[in-house]
Design a protein around this motif. Sequence first.
Motif, PDB file in Angstrom:
ATOM      1  N   ARG A   1       0.863  -1.173   0.000  1.00  0.00           N
ATOM      2  CA  ARG A   1       0.000   0.000   0.000  1.00  0.00           C
ATOM      3  C   ARG A   1       0.909   1.237   0.000  1.00  0.00           C
ATOM      4  O   ARG A   1       1.643   1.469   0.967  1.00  0.00           O
TER       5      ARG A   1
ATOM      6  N   ARG B   1       0.845   4.602   0.331  1.00  0.00           N
ATOM      7  CA  ARG B   1       0.895   5.662   1.341  1.00  0.00           C
ATOM      8  C   ARG B   1       1.333   5.115   2.699  1.00  0.00           C
ATOM      9  O   ARG B   1       2.000   5.816   3.472  1.00  0.00           O
TER      10      ARG B   1
ATOM     11  N   PRO C   1       5.242   6.888   4.409  1.00  0.00           N
ATOM     12  CA  PRO C   1       4.328   7.737   5.192  1.00  0.00           C
ATOM     13  C   PRO C   1       4.392   9.218   4.848  1.00  0.00           C
ATOM     14  O   PRO C   1       3.440   9.958   5.148  1.00  0.00           O
ATOM     15  N   ASP C   2       5.483   9.682   4.236  1.00  0.00           N
ATOM     16  CA  ASP C   2       5.603  11.102   3.912  1.00  0.00           C
ATOM     17  C   ASP C   2       4.921  11.469   2.597  1.00  0.00           C
ATOM     18  O   ASP C   2       4.995  12.624   2.159  1.00  0.00           O
ATOM     19  N   THR C   3       4.276  10.504   1.947  1.00  0.00           N
ATOM     20  CA  THR C   3       3.599  10.785   0.680  1.00  0.00           C
ATOM     21  C   THR C   3       2.116  11.050   0.913  1.00  0.00           C
ATOM     22  O   THR C   3       1.582  10.799   1.986  1.00  0.00           O
ATOM     23  N   THR C   4       1.470  11.543  -0.143  1.00  0.00           N
ATOM     24  CA  THR C   4       0.047  11.868  -0.077  1.00  0.00           C
ATOM     25  C   THR C   4      -0.696  11.185  -1.220  1.00  0.00           C
ATOM     26  O   THR C   4      -0.083  10.641  -2.150  1.00  0.00           O
ATOM     27  N   HIS C   5      -2.005  11.249  -1.156  1.00  0.00           N
ATOM     28  CA  HIS C   5      -2.831  10.724  -2.246  1.00  0.00           C
ATOM     29  C   HIS C   5      -2.480  11.412  -3.554  1.00  0.00           C
ATOM     30  O   HIS C   5      -2.394  10.765  -4.612  1.00  0.00           O
TER      31      HIS C   5
ATOM     32  N   TRP D   1       0.633   9.996  -5.461  1.00  0.00           N
ATOM     33  CA  TRP D   1       0.444   8.762  -6.210  1.00  0.00           C
ATOM     34  C   TRP D   1      -0.539   8.933  -7.364  1.00  0.00           C
ATOM     35  O   TRP D   1      -0.418   8.246  -8.389  1.00  0.00           O
TER      36      TRP D   1
ATOM     37  N   TRP E   1      12.116   9.966   1.169  1.00  0.00           N
ATOM     38  CA  TRP E   1      11.012   9.070   1.494  1.00  0.00           C
ATOM     39  C   TRP E   1      11.545   7.767   2.094  1.00  0.00           C
ATOM     40  O   TRP E   1      11.921   6.844   1.371  1.00  0.00           O
TER      41      TRP E   1
END
Length: 315
Positions: free
Chosen positions: A59, A61, A65-69, A72, A259
């Motif tokens: 999964r 995100r 954890p530092d990414t956003t919807h 992606w 990341w």
Amino acid sequence: MANSALDQADRLRPVEIRSLQLGGTRATADRLRRPAEIRSLQLGGTRVTYVPDGDVRLRPRAMFPDTTHDVWAGRPEYLDASGHLVASIGALLVERGDRALLIDAGFGPQTLPAAPTGPRGVIRGGALLENLATLGRRPEEIEAIAFTHLHPDHTGWARHPAPGGARPPFAHADYLVSEPEWSRTGSPAGQDLAEEVAGMAHRVRPVVDGQEIFPGVRVRISAGHTAGHAEYVIASGGQRLIAFGDALHSPVQVEHPAWSSSFDHDPVGAAHHRRRLLAELAEPGTIAFGNHFADVVFGSVRPDVGGPAWHPLDV
């Protein structure tokens, strides 16, 4: 093969290896969404081959954890039809003459359903021995397994019995583990790890930073993902290959070295090491091997618009 023959082979000119533009064609983009196939390249007198065992769906995100919807949504080429990152699981076969070494040992003959929370989706292994056979190698011909670290998707076939047998297929081999990685199994924090790898203990031979473990193959400690995580530098034929283990899990981290994954023991330290590693991978004559890099496990780091980018090799 005699030493003189090996020396002569090692002086062979490096094979010219073409790189692919990441996402530049439909076929190349498709490789980001499928597990890696058997892929080989020749470095002078040394041959290196990725040997698939299985794969894991992640999964994105939760993995980073530092990414956003929105991140992606802008990088759909990295996600399969179900919205997961595809990560390969396997081993690197290093052959020099009649000798053979494995770096890591896959997940083993097992499949686990997706975890209810966190980054891990379905994870499966089991294909390593069959793929070794396709390459003409029997387990008993592997003299040692060098581990990048002791997570279960890297130790599988070193712990699990072969189908129809009572012992792991590599039970005759030396198990090479970095000294700090092995030492942590004796600490209170490593209690769970110690129980998981207890059956390996009689085969383990700790190794130290800079040690040559196989002709042209040296270990270096690169803590961050785990306390004693190791990389392996393979030098032959005027080139070098860096098998960097889980210092990076996906090519997208080449563009975003900050990341860190949710599996990293020391996220800040892992990001610091990644930046140094990427600078090294961009040096001439350097090839990289990413064990979890979908079907783009061999590649190089090159400048691109906005910064460094992963260029898979056409092998």
